[in-house]
Design a protein around this motif. Structure first.
Motif, PDB file in Angstrom:
ATOM      1  N   VAL A   1       1.028  -1.133  -0.068  1.00  0.00           N
ATOM      2  CA  VAL A   1       0.011  -0.081  -0.046  1.00  0.00           C
ATOM      3  C   VAL A   1       0.930   1.272   0.115  1.00  0.00           C
ATOM      4  N   VAL A   2       1.779   1.356   0.996  1.00  0.00           N
ATOM      5  CA  VAL A   2       2.803   2.445   0.807  1.00  0.00           C
ATOM      6  C   VAL A   2       3.555   2.618  -0.406  1.00  0.00           C
ATOM      7  N   ARG A   3       4.163   1.495  -1.136  1.00  0.00           N
ATOM      8  CA  ARG A   3       4.760   1.538  -2.295  1.00  0.00           C
ATOM      9  C   ARG A   3       3.870   2.174  -3.404  1.00  0.00           C
ATOM     10  N   ALA A   4       2.500   1.565  -3.295  1.00  0.00           N
ATOM     11  CA  ALA A   4       1.520   2.027  -4.521  1.00  0.00           C
ATOM     12  C   ALA A   4       1.133   3.553  -4.336  1.00  0.00           C
ATOM     13  N   THR A   5       1.052   3.684  -3.011  1.00  0.00           N
ATOM     14  CA  THR A   5       0.665   5.121  -2.862  1.00  0.00           C
ATOM     15  C   THR A   5       1.744   6.336  -2.962  1.00  0.00           C
ATOM     16  N   ALA A   6       2.929   6.020  -2.456  1.00  0.00           N
ATOM     17  CA  ALA A   6       4.066   7.158  -2.537  1.00  0.00           C
ATOM     18  C   ALA A   6       4.809   7.013  -3.966  1.00  0.00           C
TER      19      ALA A   6
ATOM     20  N   ILE B   1       3.197   9.856  -5.980  1.00  0.00           N
ATOM     21  CA  ILE B   1       3.492  11.298  -5.294  1.00  0.00           C
ATOM     22  C   ILE B   1       4.546  11.799  -5.389  1.00  0.00           C
TER      23      ILE B   1
ATOM     24  N   LEU C   1       3.905  13.199   1.682  1.00  0.00           N
ATOM     25  CA  LEU C   1       3.569  11.701   1.872  1.00  0.00           C
ATOM     26  C   LEU C   1       2.728  11.331   3.139  1.00  0.00           C
TER      27      LEU C   1
ATOM     28  N   GLU D   1      -1.089  11.779   3.043  1.00  0.00           N
ATOM     29  CA  GLU D   1      -1.736  10.666   2.092  1.00  0.00           C
ATOM     30  C   GLU D   1      -1.872   9.263   2.764  1.00  0.00           C
ATOM     31  N   LEU D   2      -0.528   9.106   3.391  1.00  0.00           N
ATOM     32  CA  LEU D   2      -0.306   7.565   3.885  1.00  0.00           C
ATOM     33  C   LEU D   2      -1.088   7.515   5.339  1.00  0.00           C
TER      34      LEU D   2
ATOM     35  N   LEU E   1      -4.458   5.831   5.472  1.00  0.00           N
ATOM     36  CA  LEU E   1      -4.263   4.470   4.753  1.00  0.00           C
ATOM     37  C   LEU E   1      -3.681   3.480   5.892  1.00  0.00           C
TER      38      LEU E   1
END
Length: 311
Positions: free
Chosen positions: A197-202, A205, A229, A232-233, A236
């Motif tokens: 999740v963190v990789r796909a979100t960051a 950005i 970051l 947004e993180l 989640l």
């Protein structure tokens, strides 16, 4: 893509147009409250929580009540959960024993409170142990890309190739009845979710124009993490941690129910269900108590992780 570099010697105030830097790098907002929320990700998360749905607030209240009982209940009860009274077995609820006594004359209330402490403690420990390295690896993979991203992705895929519950069972086989295999197995299973999740979100950005503008203006990685970051993180991660805690609580109860978790006389919800199930006809309230507590824990966690209301 331009990566944010170290902050220049002039800092934010030493650059031309420094007064416009936050708007260029952090987006537009309305009023001092929006600016303060952008400046502090924790404040933004608190505002989202306060503005959340009634279900989320109800879940938080239920969790606070259960956590308070798990933390202070055993001390207030003052009864040893392993103390037996064979002359008072399967006793009905009374003032001295509000939830009755089990098949060995042990206080059901004392055992429920200690089981809640064990379940919530293991869930919190497993979630923190999984969230910190998982989020850190996900951020590293999104920031560096290339072979770092591929190596972290391969590691996550290798862990996901083995079912989580099976991994816990394999570790539990090394030390039957011990606590650390359950904690280690759950942590090794849960960290992959945070990583992905963190990789796909960051990644998008970090590739966006806001981060490029921050790099050109001389802001360092700390500014990028704090201003772009984390806002947004954090929501989640909060949702993932809540569902991860529910997974850990349910997994501990399931392992105890099938006889591969903690062993008696340790008070644990799954173990208590198995031990009291043969006495359902004589004392149904004894079986109902751990089932109701497990249901309340999972309900509180599910409500607390509910979706935000549309704005």
């Amino acid at each position: 893509m331009s990566r944010p570099g170290d902050a220049g010697p002039g800092g934010r105030d030493g650059l031309p147009g420094a007064g416009r830097a936050p708007a260029a790098a952090g987006g537009s907002g309305a009023g001092p409250a929006a600016a303060a929320a952008r400046a502090s990700p924790l404040l933004s998360l608190l505002q989202r929580w306060r503005g959340g749905s009634r279900g989320r607030r109800a879940g938080a209240a239920l969790l606070a009540l259960l956590a308070g009982g798990a933390l202070f209940g055993p001390w207030l009860c003052g009864i040893d959960p392993a103390r037996q009274d064979l002359a008072n077995i399967l006793a009905a609820p009374s003032w001295a024993a509000p939830l009755g006594t089990d098949h060995l004359g042990r206080s059901q209330l004392a055992r429920i409170l200690h089981a809640m402490r064990l379940s919530l403690g293991l869930a919190l420990l497993s979630v923190l142990s999984a969230a910190l390295p998982g989020a850190a690896l996900g951020l590293l993979a999104a920031w560096r890309g290339g072979w770092t991203d591929r190596a972290c992705g391969l590691l996550a895929d290798a862990v996901m190739a083995l079912p989580g519950l099976l991994l816990v069972l394999l570790l539990a086989a090394f030390a039957p009845g011990a606590f650390w295999p359950l904690y280690l197995g759950l942590s090794l299973t849960l960290w992959v979710e945070y990583f992905r999740v963190v990789r796909a979100t960051a990644a998008p950005i970090l590739a966006g124009p806001q981060v490029e503008a921050a790099g050109l203006l001389g802001f360092g990685p700390g500014h990028v993490v704090r201003r772009h970051l984390l806002p947004e993180l954090l929501p989640l991660l909060r949702t993932l941690m809540t569902f991860g805690a529910a997974t850990a609580v349910l997994a501990l109860a399931a392992l105890g129910f099938v006889g591969t978790g903690v062993t008696p006389p340790t008070a644990e919800l799954g173990v208590m269900m198995v031990q009291l199930l043969p006495y359902y006809d004589e004392a149904p309230w004894l079986v109902a108590a751990p089932v109701a507590v497990l249901f309340a824990l999972l309900l509180g966690l599910a409500l607390a992780a509910g979706a935000e209301e549309a704005r």
